[in-house]
Motif scaffolding. Structure first.
Motif, PDB file in Angstrom:
ATOM      1  N   ILE A  19      82.598  -1.633 -58.181  1.00  0.00           N
ATOM      2  CA  ILE A  19      83.453  -1.434 -57.981  1.00  0.00           C
ATOM      3  C   ILE A  19      83.727  -0.721 -56.795  1.00  0.00           C
ATOM      4  CG2 ILE A  19      83.368  -0.873 -60.485  1.00  0.00           C
ATOM      5  CD1 ILE A  19      82.847   1.801 -60.242  1.00  0.00           C
ATOM      6  N   ASN A  20      82.348  -0.420 -56.201  1.00  0.00           N
ATOM      7  CA  ASN A  20      83.022   1.051 -54.202  1.00  0.00           C
ATOM      8  C   ASN A  20      82.436  -0.805 -53.287  1.00  0.00           C
ATOM      9  OD1 ASN A  20      82.758   3.849 -55.419  1.00  0.00           O
ATOM     10  ND2 ASN A  20      81.555   2.506 -56.351  1.00  0.00           N
ATOM     11  N   ALA A  21      82.460  -1.645 -53.397  1.00  0.00           N
ATOM     12  CA  ALA A  21      82.527  -1.940 -52.635  1.00  0.00           C
ATOM     13  C   ALA A  21      83.872  -3.394 -53.163  1.00  0.00           C
ATOM     14  CB  ALA A  21      81.092  -3.956 -53.074  1.00  0.00           C
ATOM     15  N   ARG A  22      84.016  -3.790 -53.799  1.00  0.00           N
ATOM     16  CA  ARG A  22      85.861  -4.319 -54.612  1.00  0.00           C
ATOM     17  C   ARG A  22      86.525  -3.387 -53.857  1.00  0.00           C
ATOM     18  NH1 ARG A  22      87.687  -7.639 -53.853  1.00  0.00           N
ATOM     19  NH2 ARG A  22      89.350  -7.774 -55.460  1.00  0.00           N
ATOM     20  N   ALA A  23      85.986  -1.521 -54.343  1.00  0.00           N
ATOM     21  CA  ALA A  23      87.497  -1.071 -53.170  1.00  0.00           C
ATOM     22  C   ALA A  23      87.378  -1.127 -52.218  1.00  0.00           C
ATOM     23  CB  ALA A  23      86.440   0.742 -54.127  1.00  0.00           C
ATOM     24  N   ARG A  24      86.448  -1.326 -50.883  1.00  0.00           N
ATOM     25  CA  ARG A  24      87.089  -1.862 -50.069  1.00  0.00           C
ATOM     26  C   ARG A  24      86.723  -3.301 -49.676  1.00  0.00           C
ATOM     27  NH1 ARG A  24      84.663   2.520 -51.182  1.00  0.00           N
ATOM     28  NH2 ARG A  24      83.953   4.669 -50.122  1.00  0.00           N
ATOM     29  N   GLY A  25      87.147  -4.069 -50.425  1.00  0.00           N
ATOM     30  CA  GLY A  25      87.668  -5.392 -50.214  1.00  0.00           C
ATOM     31  C   GLY A  25      87.394  -6.241 -49.668  1.00  0.00           C
ATOM     32  N   LYS A  26      85.745  -5.830 -50.929  1.00  0.00           N
ATOM     33  CA  LYS A  26      85.160  -6.899 -50.596  1.00  0.00           C
ATOM     34  C   LYS A  26      84.789  -8.124 -51.792  1.00  0.00           C
ATOM     35  CE  LYS A  26      84.192  -5.133 -46.446  1.00  0.00           C
ATOM     36  NZ  LYS A  26      84.935  -5.386 -45.757  1.00  0.00           N
ATOM     37  N   SER A  27      84.381  -9.254 -51.801  1.00  0.00           N
ATOM     38  CA  SER A  27      84.061  -9.762 -52.722  1.00  0.00           C
ATOM     39  C   SER A  27      83.069 -10.109 -53.306  1.00  0.00           C
ATOM     40  CB  SER A  27      84.775 -11.263 -52.013  1.00  0.00           C
ATOM     41  OG  SER A  27      83.754 -12.538 -51.949  1.00  0.00           O
ATOM     42  N   VAL A  28      82.557  -9.467 -54.654  1.00  0.00           N
ATOM     43  CA  VAL A  28      81.144  -9.297 -55.392  1.00  0.00           C
ATOM     44  C   VAL A  28      80.797 -10.217 -56.112  1.00  0.00           C
ATOM     45  CG1 VAL A  28      80.077  -7.827 -55.967  1.00  0.00           C
ATOM     46  CG2 VAL A  28      81.323  -7.040 -54.720  1.00  0.00           C
ATOM     47  N   VAL A  29      79.825 -10.518 -56.662  1.00  0.00           N
ATOM     48  CA  VAL A  29      78.882 -11.398 -57.478  1.00  0.00           C
ATOM     49  C   VAL A  29      78.227 -10.360 -58.102  1.00  0.00           C
ATOM     50  CG1 VAL A  29      77.930 -12.553 -56.694  1.00  0.00           C
ATOM     51  CG2 VAL A  29      78.627 -13.499 -58.847  1.00  0.00           C
ATOM     52  N   GLU A  99      73.796 -19.048 -55.324  1.00  0.00           N
ATOM     53  CA  GLU A  99      74.918 -18.541 -55.025  1.00  0.00           C
ATOM     54  C   GLU A  99      74.064 -17.463 -53.055  1.00  0.00           C
ATOM     55  OE1 GLU A  99      77.912 -18.070 -55.790  1.00  0.00           O
ATOM     56  OE2 GLU A  99      78.070 -17.813 -58.146  1.00  0.00           O
ATOM     57  N   THR A 100      75.575 -17.374 -52.843  1.00  0.00           N
ATOM     58  CA  THR A 100      75.443 -17.303 -51.304  1.00  0.00           C
ATOM     59  C   THR A 100      76.381 -15.339 -51.525  1.00  0.00           C
ATOM     60  OG1 THR A 100      77.083 -18.209 -50.762  1.00  0.00           O
ATOM     61  CG2 THR A 100      75.066 -19.115 -50.420  1.00  0.00           C
ATOM     62  N   ALA A 101      75.635 -15.406 -50.309  1.00  0.00           N
ATOM     63  CA  ALA A 101      76.035 -13.505 -50.206  1.00  0.00           C
ATOM     64  C   ALA A 101      75.784 -12.886 -48.766  1.00  0.00           C
ATOM     65  CB  ALA A 101      75.395 -12.702 -50.918  1.00  0.00           C
ATOM     66  N   LYS A 102      76.954 -12.324 -47.972  1.00  0.00           N
ATOM     67  CA  LYS A 102      76.611 -11.906 -46.883  1.00  0.00           C
ATOM     68  C   LYS A 102      75.281 -10.434 -46.850  1.00  0.00           C
ATOM     69  CE  LYS A 102      80.870 -12.889 -45.217  1.00  0.00           C
ATOM     70  NZ  LYS A 102      81.983 -12.729 -44.250  1.00  0.00           N
ATOM     71  N   ALA A 103      75.219  -9.666 -48.072  1.00  0.00           N
ATOM     72  CA  ALA A 103      74.531  -8.780 -48.877  1.00  0.00           C
ATOM     73  C   ALA A 103      73.878  -9.191 -49.627  1.00  0.00           C
ATOM     74  CB  ALA A 103      74.860  -6.878 -47.545  1.00  0.00           C
ATOM     75  N   VAL A 104      73.596  -7.892 -50.061  1.00  0.00           N
ATOM     76  CA  VAL A 104      72.281  -8.182 -51.479  1.00  0.00           C
ATOM     77  C   VAL A 104      72.207  -6.409 -52.006  1.00  0.00           C
ATOM     78  CG1 VAL A 104      70.224  -8.837 -52.723  1.00  0.00           C
ATOM     79  CG2 VAL A 104      72.038 -10.113 -51.243  1.00  0.00           C
ATOM     80  N   VAL A 105      72.485  -6.688 -53.030  1.00  0.00           N
ATOM     81  CA  VAL A 105      72.094  -4.489 -53.795  1.00  0.00           C
ATOM     82  C   VAL A 105      71.144  -4.885 -54.799  1.00  0.00           C
ATOM     83  CG1 VAL A 105      72.908  -2.415 -54.717  1.00  0.00           C
ATOM     84  CG2 VAL A 105      74.116  -3.565 -52.897  1.00  0.00           C
ATOM     85  N   LEU A 106      69.929  -4.480 -54.513  1.00  0.00           N
ATOM     86  CA  LEU A 106      69.161  -4.821 -55.662  1.00  0.00           C
ATOM     87  C   LEU A 106      69.023  -3.682 -56.440  1.00  0.00           C
ATOM     88  CD1 LEU A 106      65.537  -5.725 -53.777  1.00  0.00           C
ATOM     89  CD2 LEU A 106      67.239  -6.638 -54.803  1.00  0.00           C
ATOM     90  N   ALA A 277      79.461  -2.914 -48.120  1.00  0.00           N
ATOM     91  CA  ALA A 277      80.312  -3.114 -47.776  1.00  0.00           C
ATOM     92  C   ALA A 277      80.269  -2.812 -45.585  1.00  0.00           C
ATOM     93  CB  ALA A 277      81.671  -2.016 -48.534  1.00  0.00           C
ATOM     94  N   GLU A 278      80.297  -2.159 -45.379  1.00  0.00           N
ATOM     95  CA  GLU A 278      79.787  -1.252 -44.213  1.00  0.00           C
ATOM     96  C   GLU A 278      78.778  -2.168 -43.038  1.00  0.00           C
ATOM     97  OE1 GLU A 278      78.653   2.549 -43.420  1.00  0.00           O
ATOM     98  OE2 GLU A 278      80.224   3.639 -44.551  1.00  0.00           O
TER      99      GLU A 278
END
Length: 286
Positions: A19-29, A99-106, A277-278
């Motif tokens: 939700i914090n990444a979405r608050a910065r306008g990022k697409s998140v799965v 799935e592909t992403a630019k960054a990952v949170v474990l 997000a940064e």
């Protein structure tokens, strides 16, 4: 198009990051198991979460999920089997899909349970973590499913349906297993073989098998990313921004160490989501 950020794990840390990444306008799965399988979901009362004493774990997790859905976070059910980084993109293998992403949170929580004897030796030679990926290789052949995840009976049924000769092993009798699949109560387990797997030893009994499918709820972090740095106690090493030693890989929650508490998980998730997000912004501007 890849997602900006993929979160592995749908508990408090993972949803906080999302939700914090979405608050910065990022697409998140968010990729994970059903949140109702979480140990927190079964907590009858949580009294140490600031401002919200007396709530059940189920109430908290359901509120987290609603919050994430309202922020248009995407969800994928499944287990991430490995993550590969290539030229600024992270490729997450989820069963037989990607799935592909630019960054990952474990945010995998604490992955309990040691590897079985023979597991490492026969990986790729009759040890598999994915029924839908490898099942077709063993049509008409004996296989054993070691069920350690909620969806393991479903995967065993899939293997039976495509023609494998399935035996199911678990600590408790499974629900939803088709009657044609024999169930064996697990004890001390060992994978045995020669050039490849020949059997799963359960106590003093050997169950013939050309493949043993080990279906755990989650993979250990170093199985996902072999170069990931860990502390001596096995927790993921992170800095103040919840960054790991690998660029674009962040971690939060129980997988980063003690205390294994809800407030720590949600706080670290916030930091990890912001930092991821940064990182995505820096990639876009480079």
């Amino acid at each position: 198009m890849p997602y900006d950020i993929a979160v592995v794990g749908g508990g408090p840390a993972g949803l906080s990051a999302a939700i914090n990444a979405r608050a910065r306008g990022k697409s998140v799965v968010v990729v994970g198991n059903d949140y109702r399988e979480s140990p927190l979901y079964r907590a009858e009362r949580v009294d140490n979460y600031l401002g919200m004493p007396g709530m059940t774990g189920a109430q908290l997790l359901e509120a987290y999920r609603r919050h994430a859905e309202s922020m248009e976070v995407d969800f994928r059910a499944g287990r991430v089997l490995n993550i590969m980084q290539l030229e600024g993109t992270c490729y997450l293998s989820i069963g037989s899909e990607m799935e592909t992403a630019k960054a990952v949170v474990l945010a995998t929580g604490v992955v309990r349970g040691k590897k079985l004897p023979g597991e490492v030796k026969y990986l790729g030679r009759g040890v598999s973590y994915c029924a839908t990926c490898d099942g077709m290789l063993y049509r008409g052949k004996p296989v054993v499913v070691v069920g350690m995840a909620p969806d393991a009976p479903e995967e065993a049924n899939f293997l039976q349906g495509i023609g494998c000769q399935v035996t199911y092993v678990s600590a408790r009798a499974p629900e939803g297993l088709v009657p044609a699949i024999p169930y064996v109560k697990s004890g001390r387990l060992e994978i045995v073989g020669e050039d490849g797997v020949t059997a799963l030893r359960v106590g003093d009994t050997e169950l013939p098998a050309q493949c043993v499918f080990l279906l755990r709820s989650a993979m250990p972090p170093t199985d996902l990313l072999p170069d990931l740095a860990l502390e001596e106690n096995g927790y993921i090493t992170v800095n103040r921004q919840m960054g790991t030693n690998l660029p674009g890989i962040f971690a939060a929650g129980d997988c980063t160490g003690l205390p294994l508490q809800l407030s720590k998980a949600t706080g670290e998730g916030l930091v990890a989501g912001q930092a991821a997000a940064e990182y995505v912004d820096q990639l876009s501007n480079s």
